[in-house]
Write a protein that holds these residues in place. Structure first.
Motif, short mmCIF file in Angstrom:
data_model
loop_
_atom_site.label_atom_id
_atom_site.label_comp_id
_atom_site.label_asym_id
_atom_site.label_seq_id
_atom_site.Cartn_x
_atom_site.Cartn_y
_atom_site.Cartn_z
N VAL A 509 0.87 -1.18 0.00
CA VAL A 509 0.00 0.00 0.00
C VAL A 509 0.90 1.22 0.00
O VAL A 509 1.84 1.32 0.81
CB VAL A 509 -0.94 0.01 1.22
CG1 VAL A 509 -1.74 1.31 1.25
CG2 VAL A 509 -1.87 -1.18 1.18
N GLU A 510 0.61 2.16 -0.90
CA GLU A 510 1.44 3.34 -1.07
C GLU A 510 0.73 4.56 -0.48
O GLU A 510 -0.43 4.83 -0.80
CB GLU A 510 1.75 3.55 -2.55
CG GLU A 510 2.83 4.59 -2.81
CD GLU A 510 3.21 4.62 -4.28
OE1 GLU A 510 4.24 4.02 -4.65
OE2 GLU A 510 2.46 5.25 -5.06
N PHE A 511 1.44 5.28 0.39
CA PHE A 511 0.94 6.51 1.00
C PHE A 511 1.74 7.67 0.41
O PHE A 511 2.97 7.68 0.51
CB PHE A 511 1.12 6.49 2.52
CG PHE A 511 0.42 5.36 3.22
CD1 PHE A 511 -0.78 5.58 3.89
CD2 PHE A 511 0.94 4.08 3.22
CE1 PHE A 511 -1.42 4.55 4.55
CE2 PHE A 511 0.30 3.04 3.88
CZ PHE A 511 -0.89 3.28 4.54
N GLN A 512 1.04 8.65 -0.15
CA GLN A 512 1.71 9.82 -0.71
C GLN A 512 1.15 11.07 -0.06
O GLN A 512 -0.07 11.27 -0.01
CB GLN A 512 1.53 9.90 -2.23
CG GLN A 512 2.27 8.81 -2.99
CD GLN A 512 2.20 9.01 -4.49
OE1 GLN A 512 1.26 9.63 -5.00
NE2 GLN A 512 3.18 8.49 -5.21
N VAL A 513 2.06 11.91 0.46
CA VAL A 513 1.68 13.19 1.06
C VAL A 513 2.38 14.28 0.25
O VAL A 513 3.62 14.37 0.27
CB VAL A 513 2.09 13.25 2.55
CG1 VAL A 513 1.72 14.61 3.13
CG2 VAL A 513 1.41 12.14 3.33
N ALA A 514 1.57 15.08 -0.47
CA ALA A 514 2.12 16.13 -1.33
C ALA A 514 1.73 17.49 -0.77
O ALA A 514 0.61 17.66 -0.26
CB ALA A 514 1.61 15.96 -2.76
N ASP A 515 2.66 18.43 -0.86
CA ASP A 515 2.36 19.80 -0.40
C ASP A 515 2.87 20.79 -1.43
O ASP A 515 3.63 20.43 -2.33
CB ASP A 515 2.99 20.06 0.97
CG ASP A 515 4.51 19.99 0.95
OD1 ASP A 515 5.12 20.82 0.27
OD2 ASP A 515 5.08 19.10 1.63
N THR A 516 2.40 22.04 -1.27
CA THR A 516 2.83 23.12 -2.17
C THR A 516 3.75 24.08 -1.43
O THR A 516 3.72 25.29 -1.68
CB THR A 516 1.60 23.87 -2.73
OG1 THR A 516 0.83 24.37 -1.62
CG2 THR A 516 0.74 22.94 -3.56
N GLY A 517 4.54 23.54 -0.52
CA GLY A 517 5.43 24.36 0.29
C GLY A 517 6.65 24.80 -0.46
O GLY A 517 6.71 24.72 -1.70
N PRO A 518 7.69 25.25 0.27
CA PRO A 518 8.87 25.83 -0.38
C PRO A 518 9.76 24.81 -1.08
O PRO A 518 10.62 25.19 -1.87
CB PRO A 518 9.63 26.48 0.79
CG PRO A 518 9.20 25.69 1.98
CD PRO A 518 7.77 25.30 1.73
N GLY A 519 9.57 23.51 -0.81
CA GLY A 519 10.41 22.49 -1.43
C GLY A 519 11.73 22.30 -0.71
O GLY A 519 12.10 23.07 0.18
N ILE A 520 12.42 21.25 -1.10
CA ILE A 520 13.68 20.87 -0.44
C ILE A 520 14.75 20.74 -1.51
O ILE A 520 14.54 20.06 -2.53
CB ILE A 520 13.52 19.53 0.30
CG1 ILE A 520 12.36 19.61 1.30
CG2 ILE A 520 14.81 19.13 1.00
CD1 ILE A 520 12.00 18.27 1.90
N PRO A 521 15.92 21.38 -1.32
CA PRO A 521 17.00 21.21 -2.31
C PRO A 521 17.38 19.73 -2.46
O PRO A 521 17.29 18.95 -1.51
CB PRO A 521 18.15 22.02 -1.71
CG PRO A 521 17.49 23.00 -0.78
CD PRO A 521 16.27 22.31 -0.25
N GLU A 522 17.83 19.38 -3.64
CA GLU A 522 18.14 17.97 -3.94
C GLU A 522 19.23 17.43 -3.02
O GLU A 522 19.16 16.28 -2.58
CB GLU A 522 18.57 17.84 -5.40
CG GLU A 522 18.84 16.40 -5.83
CD GLU A 522 19.18 16.29 -7.30
OE1 GLU A 522 19.49 15.17 -7.75
OE2 GLU A 522 19.14 17.33 -8.00
#
Length: 758
Positions: A509-522
């Protein structure tokens, strides 16, 4: 790797040589036998024998003629002696032909035999005529002449027939001799071939022997060099225990020179006194029965003795080399003093590390207890104050106090949970639950925070035919809550979406949590899962925290055999994905109504707590819920209260002076007090090993402080069988009643202590 030399002669060559050595004597004997036959045949064909036969045959005819001449010459008695002498000579010639082996073949032939019989008969008759008196002989002369007439033809015929026989016999003998010579030639040829093969094999053996000798010499030199340069001591000992070889490493390790050691008894030289008797018994047992213990057992750790008398640890490998009746023992010994010292250092370091871990665990346990105890008072007091109908400004202050207290409690829980996860402790068992229902309830609890920050929090579930799964619901809830809370914390405005779906027909089972925040550098996307990592650790960071949330989440997911990853674009947002094995399951049957809805009413509850503030606050909160509460300030009072009264539930602290909770429950159960009553541990100890120890002592359950109003109600319902009255609106209790119940001085003292704790 050492290359092993094959010292044996090739199998095919050995068979050829063996066959040649067997055939060679046979051919030699045959050649000797045939040579002997050739000699015999040559002797039979010799010129002397042939000439003798021909001479006898011709002399017989000559003597016949002489006898005949003597008979014709007789005139008077004086001629008779000459006649008799000629007859005797003729008689001897015929007798030689009849008796000599030279004429055996003549006698064996039909014609020759008949002629000889005629001649012999006539000779006998003539002897009768001649061997008489002179007067009678003179009268018999005519008769003798008559006999000689016929006899002459027969003697001549016998001589001719003898020549024929001699020629034929000689021819046959020559053919026989030729046959024997042919056989002898083949035998000699075979003998030559066998001799050549033998010589070739011997030459090859000689050459191979030289090569093997050179190889052995080189191998011996290499072995000598290896033994001389070996870092291990090498000893060769005979069956009596005398040292036969003692290499350079042995000299360096034991302190004896080779000249000192060779010929000495090994047990008297390098074996410590306390091991010599065991060594002698082992050698005797092996020589008598062949039973081995150390021999061939690989590396064995023992002790050795230096020339200086120092006993030191050695590693021994012992093997046997036997050739016929000659047996020697080859010992490889290594001084492991440095290794043992290093191992001791490692053990000391390990013990120090374990001691450090224990100290860390003890520190966490103590800090957990010492922090949870005042937090229990703080949050409990906040609960009571919120029920006193505070003003708007007071409510704001109380809310700020609650947020700070709960945040502090959350940090404590994070550190303790990280410690539990590092130790591999996961007390939660796999249960069957409705995953969609769990996630929907979780998101519902976060909607208020999302709305307050202007964030659209949404959920999409696609779990197939059934949302009922088998797994660890609390762990999934915590991991997902950490991801959602993290997304809400770093998203100022925008959206946070939670997507849950089953991957095909698998258990994943796959859980995905997506946000529109500032992001994270690679470069930081892997680092965020490390312990105590905050991307903004400056004094002006905008979000509080310990930097443990994602680290704990990763450990939780890995403990469930799952995986977690992060994808992010700076300025666009982040996507966290968890993949966890959650197989579908059958939903459990609904509980009966009587079990699902316990009877409402008041329960008799005994509170055992040595902290005055916590005891008073818990008592007031349970009273507000409608319970009949009795308090005890320690374990001894708890035993006395259980002896004097009957209770539906006992809530007992663990760490108390004099008689602690463990000892108190032991005494209660030993004296058969409060039988049928659950005793629940209400403690600030949060470590799993503490919980295991508490449960082992006989407690029905362990509740970690602080405990919320809903948790208290659930505990009373489960353990006391009564549903407490939880009002949606605040009760009429207020701060004035608090002062009236305790008295001004005592209440003021509690409030001062409360403010200090805050």
């Amino acid at each position: 790797m050492t290359q092993q030399t094959d010292w044996r002669f090739p199998l095919a060559s050995r068979w050829v040589l063996a066959a040649a050595l067997v055939v060679l004597p046979l051919l030699t004997v045959q050649s000797v036998r045939l040579g002997h036959q050739v000699l015999l045949r040559l002797e039979g064909l010799s010129t002397a024998a042939t000439d003798n036969m021909q001479w006898v045959m011709s002399q017989a005819e000559v003597e016949h003629l002489k006898l005949e001449a003597a008979v014709h010459a007789v005139r008077e008695g004086a001629d008779l002696p000459h006649l008799r002498r000629r007859f005797d000579i003729y008689y001897s010639r015929i007798a030689t032909i009849v008796e000599s082996p030279l004429f055996e073949e003549l006698r064996q032939s039909a014609t020759g035999g008949a002629l000889l019989r005629e001649l012999s008969g006539r000779l006998d008759r003539m002897a009768e005529l001649i061997d008489v008196s002179d007067e009678q002989l003179l009268q018999n002369i005519p008769l003798v002449e008559t006999e000689l007439i016929t006899n002459g033809d027969e003697v001549r015929e016998l001589a001719l027939f003898g020549v024929v026989i001699q020629v034929e016999g000689t021819k046959a003998k020559r053919l026989k001799l030729f046959s024997i010579l042919s056989q002898l030639a083949w035998v000699v040829l075979g003998l030559f071939v066998v001799l050549a093969i033998t010589a070739l094999m011997l030459a090859r053996m000689y050459r191979r022997g030289r090569l093997l000798a050179e190889d052995r010499s080189r191998a011996a030199s290499r072995m000598e060099a290896m033994i001389a340069s070996s870092l291990d001591a090498i000893l060769v000992v005979d069956r009596e225990g005398r040292i036969l070889a003692f290499n350079g490493a042995a000299e360096a390790i034991f302190g004896y020179s080779s000249a000192e050691a060779i010929g000495q008894k090994m047990q008297n030289l390098i074996i410590p006194p306390h091991l010599r008797e065991a060594h002698d018994r082992g050698m005797k047992r092996f020589l008598e029965s062949g039973e081995t213990r150390v021999i061939g057992a690989g590396r064995v750790q023992l002790e050795g003795l230096r020339k200086s008398g120092e006993v030191f640890p050695v590693e021994l490998s012992l093997s046997i080399s036997q050739t016929g009746q000659d047996m020697v023992f080859v010992s490889f010994l290594r001084d492991i003093s440095d290794r043992m010292a290093a191992e001791e250092e490692l053990r000391t370091a390990r013990d120090d590390a374990l001691a450090g871990e224990r100290a860390k665990a003890n520190l966490l346990t103590v800090m957990s207890h010492e922090m949870r105890t005042p937090l229990t008072g703080v949050l409990g007091a906040i609960d009571l104050l919120e029920d006193t109908e505070p003003s708007h400004e007071q409510a704001r202050y109380l809310q700020a106090m609650r947020v700070s207290g709960e945040l502090l409690l959350h940090h404590v829980n994070d550190v303790l949970q990280l410690s539990r996860l590092e130790a591999g402790v996961d007390p939660e068992k796999i249960r069957v639950f409705d995953l969609q229902e769990l996630v929907e309830g979780l998101l519902e609890s976060q909607q208020a925070m999302a709305l307050s920050r202007g964030i659209d929090l949404s959920l999409h579930c696609s779990l197939g035919a059934s949302s009922v799964v088998a797994g660890r619901p609390r762990a999934i809830q915590q991991a997902l809550l950490n991801l959602i809370a993290n997304a809400l914390k770093f998203t100022k405005e925008g959206a946070v979406s939670v997507d849950i779906q089953r991957i095909g027909e698998t258990h994943q089972v796959e859980f995905q949590v997506a946000d529109t925040g500032p992001g994270i550098p690679e470069e930081d996307q892997q680092r965020i899962f490390e312990d105590f990592t905050m991307l903004d650790a400056s004094y002006r960071r905008g979000n509080e925290g310990t930097g443990l949330g994602l680290a704990i989440t990763r450990r939780i997911v890995l403990a469930m055999d799952g995986q977690i990853s992060c994808e992010s674009e700076v300025g666009e947002g982040s996507l966290f994905t968890m993949s966890i094995p959650l197989p579908m399951a059958t939903a459990p049957l609904d509980m009966p109504d009587s079990a699902a809805h316990p009877q409402s009413g008041s329960s008799a509850v005994l509170i055992v707590e040595d902290n005055d503030i916590n005891r008073l606050l818990l008592e007031q909160m349970l009273v507000q819920q409608g319970q009949d509460v009795t308090s005890a300030a320690g374990g001894l009072e708890a035993v006395e209260a259980a002896e004097q009264g009957s209770f539906d539930l006992i809530l007992m602290d663990i760490s108390m002076p004099e008689v602690d909770g463990i000892e108190a429950i032991r005494r209660i159960r030993e004296r058969k007090l409060a039988e049928g009553t659950d005793i629940v541990a209400l403690t600030a100890h949060a470590a799993p090993e503490d919980h295991a120890r508490i449960l082992k002592a006989g407690f029905a359950e362990v509740i970690t402080k602080p405990i919320s109003k809903r948790e208290r109600a659930d505990l009373i319902a489960r353990r006391a069988g009564k549903t407490p009255a939880l009002a949606d609106e605040p009760t009429n209790e207020n701060i004035v009643q608090f002062f009236e119940a305790l008295g001004p001085e005592r209440a003021r003292g509690f409030l001062v202590t409360f403010c200090q704790d805050v």
